[in-house]
Write a protein that holds these residues in place. Sequence first.
Motif, PDB file in Angstrom:
ATOM      1  N   CYS A   1      14.385   0.937  -2.134  1.00  0.00           N
ATOM      2  CA  CYS A   1      14.166  -0.583  -2.312  1.00  0.00           C
ATOM      3  C   CYS A   1      15.435  -1.509  -1.937  1.00  0.00           C
ATOM      4  CB  CYS A   1      13.465  -1.075  -3.788  1.00  0.00           C
ATOM      5  SG  CYS A   1      13.441  -2.775  -4.013  1.00  0.00           S
TER       6      CYS A   1
ATOM      7  N   GLY B   1      15.137  -5.026  -2.281  1.00  0.00           N
ATOM      8  CA  GLY B   1      14.978  -6.293  -3.241  1.00  0.00           C
ATOM      9  C   GLY B   1      14.417  -7.304  -2.516  1.00  0.00           C
ATOM     10  N   SER B   2      13.808  -7.112  -1.211  1.00  0.00           N
ATOM     11  CA  SER B   2      13.385  -8.510  -0.571  1.00  0.00           C
ATOM     12  C   SER B   2      12.433  -9.362  -1.113  1.00  0.00           C
ATOM     13  CB  SER B   2      12.807  -7.892   0.664  1.00  0.00           C
ATOM     14  OG  SER B   2      11.668  -7.373   0.727  1.00  0.00           O
ATOM     15  N   GLY B   3      11.652  -8.699  -2.218  1.00  0.00           N
ATOM     16  CA  GLY B   3      10.775  -9.272  -2.813  1.00  0.00           C
ATOM     17  C   GLY B   3       9.157  -9.568  -1.960  1.00  0.00           C
ATOM     18  N   GLN B   4       8.963  -9.113  -1.012  1.00  0.00           N
ATOM     19  CA  GLN B   4       7.786  -9.341  -0.259  1.00  0.00           C
ATOM     20  C   GLN B   4       6.644  -8.699  -1.000  1.00  0.00           C
ATOM     21  OE1 GLN B   4       7.621 -11.266   2.611  1.00  0.00           O
ATOM     22  NE2 GLN B   4       9.724 -11.626   2.057  1.00  0.00           N
TER      23      GLN B   4
ATOM     24  N   VAL C   1       6.337  -8.620  -4.204  1.00  0.00           N
ATOM     25  CA  VAL C   1       5.981  -9.820  -5.409  1.00  0.00           C
ATOM     26  C   VAL C   1       5.286 -10.810  -4.827  1.00  0.00           C
ATOM     27  CG1 VAL C   1       6.957 -11.072  -7.128  1.00  0.00           C
ATOM     28  CG2 VAL C   1       7.812  -8.926  -6.677  1.00  0.00           C
TER      29      VAL C   1
ATOM     30  N   ASP D   1       1.894 -10.259  -6.932  1.00  0.00           N
ATOM     31  CA  ASP D   1       2.675 -10.419  -8.135  1.00  0.00           C
ATOM     32  C   ASP D   1       2.028  -9.956  -9.482  1.00  0.00           C
ATOM     33  OD1 ASP D   1       0.619 -12.528  -8.636  1.00  0.00           O
ATOM     34  OD2 ASP D   1       2.102 -13.932  -8.934  1.00  0.00           O
TER      35      ASP D   1
ATOM     36  N   ASP E   1       6.961  -6.631  -9.531  1.00  0.00           N
ATOM     37  CA  ASP E   1       7.814  -7.578 -10.194  1.00  0.00           C
ATOM     38  C   ASP E   1       9.327  -6.998  -9.480  1.00  0.00           C
ATOM     39  OD1 ASP E   1       9.010  -9.986 -11.131  1.00  0.00           O
ATOM     40  OD2 ASP E   1       8.619  -9.064 -13.208  1.00  0.00           O
ATOM     41  N   GLN E   2      10.252  -7.936  -9.674  1.00  0.00           N
ATOM     42  CA  GLN E   2      11.757  -7.628  -9.564  1.00  0.00           C
ATOM     43  C   GLN E   2      12.400  -7.772 -10.671  1.00  0.00           C
ATOM     44  OE1 GLN E   2      11.834 -10.447  -6.167  1.00  0.00           O
ATOM     45  NE2 GLN E   2      13.306  -8.875  -5.238  1.00  0.00           N
TER      46      GLN E   2
ATOM     47  N   GLY F   1      17.407  -6.808  -8.936  1.00  0.00           N
ATOM     48  CA  GLY F   1      16.311  -7.494  -8.042  1.00  0.00           C
ATOM     49  C   GLY F   1      15.567  -6.296  -7.211  1.00  0.00           C
TER      50      GLY F   1
ATOM     51  N   VAL G   1      12.379  -3.508  -6.918  1.00  0.00           N
ATOM     52  CA  VAL G   1      11.172  -3.331  -7.455  1.00  0.00           C
ATOM     53  C   VAL G   1      10.813  -2.965  -8.700  1.00  0.00           C
ATOM     54  CG1 VAL G   1      10.606  -1.336  -6.335  1.00  0.00           C
ATOM     55  CG2 VAL G   1       8.712  -2.848  -6.607  1.00  0.00           C
TER      56      VAL G   1
ATOM     57  N   CYS H   1       6.900  -4.333   3.471  1.00  0.00           N
ATOM     58  CA  CYS H   1       8.120  -3.670   2.587  1.00  0.00           C
ATOM     59  C   CYS H   1       8.957  -3.515   3.768  1.00  0.00           C
ATOM     60  CB  CYS H   1       7.731  -2.526   1.587  1.00  0.00           C
ATOM     61  SG  CYS H   1       9.265  -1.918   0.911  1.00  0.00           S
TER      62      CYS H   1
END
Length: 64
Positions: free
Chosen positions: A10, A12-15, A17, A21, A25-26, A31, A33, A55
Motif C-alpha cells: 500500500c 496510501g493513495s486512498g482510491q 476508500v 468507504d 479506510d485509511q 495513511g 489501507v 489501486c
Amino acid sequence: MKVVVDQEKCVGSGQCVLAADDVFDQRDSDGLVDLLDASPPQARSADVRHAAAVCPAGAILVED
C-alpha cells in the motif's frame, strides 16, 4: 467474496476508500489501507472490484 489487503504494498493513495468507504479506510497514523470488512456483501462486489482495479500498488486482492 473475500478481500485481502497487503499493507506492505500500500502507498496510501486512498482510491480504495473513494470506491468503497464501507469496506476500506485509511489509518490515521500513516495513511495506509485498513480493511473494515474482509467479507463484504455481494451487493458491494462491483465497488470492491473497482477499488482493487484502481489501486496503484496492486495491494488489494478479491477472491470469489
